[in-house]
Structure formats: structure tokens, C-alpha cells
Design a protein around this motif. Sequence first.
Motif, PDB file in Angstrom:
ATOM      1  N   ILE A 171       0.846  -1.192   0.000  1.00  0.00           N
ATOM      2  CA  ILE A 171       0.000   0.000   0.000  1.00  0.00           C
ATOM      3  C   ILE A 171       0.879   1.238   0.000  1.00  0.00           C
ATOM      4  O   ILE A 171       1.869   1.317   0.721  1.00  0.00           O
ATOM      5  CB  ILE A 171      -0.923   0.014   1.238  1.00  0.00           C
ATOM      6  N   MET A 172       0.523   2.207  -0.830  1.00  0.00           N
ATOM      7  CA  MET A 172       1.249   3.474  -0.890  1.00  0.00           C
ATOM      8  C   MET A 172       0.271   4.637  -0.824  1.00  0.00           C
ATOM      9  O   MET A 172      -0.776   4.614  -1.485  1.00  0.00           O
ATOM     10  CB  MET A 172       2.069   3.578  -2.183  1.00  0.00           C
ATOM     11  N   THR A 173       0.605   5.632  -0.020  1.00  0.00           N
ATOM     12  CA  THR A 173      -0.192   6.853  -0.002  1.00  0.00           C
ATOM     13  C   THR A 173       0.191   7.706  -1.210  1.00  0.00           C
ATOM     14  O   THR A 173       1.224   7.488  -1.842  1.00  0.00           O
ATOM     15  CB  THR A 173       0.063   7.648   1.285  1.00  0.00           C
ATOM     16  N   LYS A 174      -0.620   8.715  -1.497  1.00  0.00           N
ATOM     17  CA  LYS A 174      -0.307   9.606  -2.619  1.00  0.00           C
ATOM     18  C   LYS A 174       1.011  10.342  -2.366  1.00  0.00           C
ATOM     19  O   LYS A 174       1.781  10.599  -3.301  1.00  0.00           O
ATOM     20  CB  LYS A 174      -1.446  10.616  -2.802  1.00  0.00           C
ATOM     21  N   LYS A 175       1.285  10.651  -1.114  1.00  0.00           N
ATOM     22  CA  LYS A 175       2.539  11.323  -0.779  1.00  0.00           C
ATOM     23  C   LYS A 175       3.730  10.435  -1.117  1.00  0.00           C
ATOM     24  O   LYS A 175       4.749  10.904  -1.649  1.00  0.00           O
ATOM     25  CB  LYS A 175       2.547  11.698   0.710  1.00  0.00           C
ATOM     26  N   GLU A 176       3.623   9.141  -0.812  1.00  0.00           N
ATOM     27  CA  GLU A 176       4.700   8.202  -1.134  1.00  0.00           C
ATOM     28  C   GLU A 176       4.857   8.047  -2.643  1.00  0.00           C
ATOM     29  O   GLU A 176       5.975   7.947  -3.149  1.00  0.00           O
ATOM     30  CB  GLU A 176       4.413   6.840  -0.494  1.00  0.00           C
TER      31      GLU A 176
END
Length: 311
Positions: A171-176
Motif C-alpha cells: 500500500i502506498m499513499t499519494k505522498k509516497e
Amino acid sequence: MNEVTALQKNITDQVSKRVKELESNGLALPPKYNAQNALKSAFFAISKVKNKDKEPAIKACSKESIANCLLDMVTQGLSPAKTQCYFIAYGNELQMQRSYFGTVAVLKRLKEVKDIYAEVIHQDDIFEIDSDDLGRIIVKSFIPKFENMDKPLVGAFAVVQKLSDEKVYTIMTKKEIDKSWSKTKAYKNTVQQDFSQEMAKRTVINRAAKMFVNTSDDSDLMVDAISRTTSNEYEDDERKDVTPKVEKTKKLAERFSKPEKKEPAQLAMEKAKQSEKAPEQPKNVIIEHEDEEMERHEPEQHSIFEAVNAK
């Protein structure tokens, strides 16, 4: 035969010869994969590529870099005709990068992988995570909504399904995702902004794939090609030993200064002969010699494609 056609035949012949050598050494290409057709499609695609100075890549890029790109492409069983890969010219060097479809196709070739896919998460979608009995993150609930599809992305996740049907989530956030994009060579071309959904999927799948690729028992030739193609798009992605030399010396000193375990009788004998003991060799002499030996025998990073140098 014009210059470009002659160059194409020269490089294609060399790559084809190298591929046959690799196949004889255990490289397995995908069933029904036609390497010759893929090479023809690749040259057609390369003929349309130009570097930042608007020079045709086929003339501006070195023959070696073109040959290495084509060999990486064939090793991974990719085809430009299926939009599985594309080519970019950086100065006089040509590099190949995989598309989202290419990354999925390549990873499905790994023995442990049954399926792999990615999804993007939009603002106001229902997305919940949890952990399994081993403490690993899993996706508990994901409910996308049609009315949210034009809303901003807030993240993405990838699922790798093993042959045992176990699912491994990344899982990746938009920031990542943005941070990953900021390190790519193509970031200034805003391709991530124009095709944000597919590029976000591709980014999270590349991250999910790292563990499977680096721990795979598949052909080292294919794994090496996968890793190299992934790193092509990032700035300063080479793995380097950044340990300062002073710290290396300190570690070596600690290694040599560890007390040796001795029996009581041996200690008594050494104590009796202490006055006759020869002076110890300075530690720094040992350290310098050891450090030189380590550097001398440190394996150099050579491409497996050095044999495919265009003449």
C-alpha cells in the motif's frame, strides 16, 4: 542497404546470437514469444525516439546501449507492439522501461507468482486496512465508487497472489507515490500527471515486486534484467557502498582486537614467557593490508550484456 538498415541488421544479428547462447544456458522465453518479431517492433519504435537535442536515437545513441536494451527486452519476453515497453534516449544512451502491462506480464513469469494486480484509491472511496495473524498489513475493505473516479487520488495498492493463494499487499499513499515520481528521470515530462492512474498502479506494483524479484529462484538472467529495467527510470539508483573508509577501518580494527579465548594452561605458559615475547605487529599495518585485500577482491559490477557490444 542504407545506414539505418545496416545498423538494424548488425545489432539484431548480434542480439539474436546472444539470445540463443543464453537459451542454451537455461534462459526460458515465454511460450509463443517470437523474439525476431519483437526485435523488429523495437527497431520501429526506436526509430521514432529522439533525445533532448531532437537527434534521432538510432543515430545519437551508442550501439552498445541499443543492443543492451534489446537484449533486456527479449530476456523479459516483452514486446513494444503490445505496449509492454518503450524506449527513452538520455544523451547518447538508450534505455528501455516497462509499462504497467509489461511489469504485470514479467512478474507473472516468476514461479511463485500466480497473479498480480493493482488498484488506485480515490478521495471518498471506502478503504480499510488491517493486519493478519503475523502482523502483516492486509486490505480489509475496498469499495470504489463511480462518482469518485474523477476525484483526486489518495493512494494505491498492489496484490501479489502466490501459487498457494496467499495474498501479499503493498500500500502506498499519494505522498509516497509523489516522492517516488520525483526521483524518476521522466518526471519533468509530466507523464505521471497525464496518466496518473496507470502510473500510480505501475509504481505500487514495482514496489511490491521488489521482494519477489530479489528472492526469486528464477533465472538470474531474467531477474537481473527485471531489476535493471526498473532502475533505469530513477536517478542515482545504483547500489553503492557508502560506508566511509574510516568506519571500515574501525570495523576491521574491532574485528582484529577481539580477545581470543584461551585455556588456563596456555595463559600460564604465555605469562611465563611474557618477557621473551616478540613485539606485536602494529595493528594499522594489518588493517591497511586487509583493507587493500578487500578492495582488490571486491566483485566489480559487470553487465551480463558486455558480450553484445556492437562493433
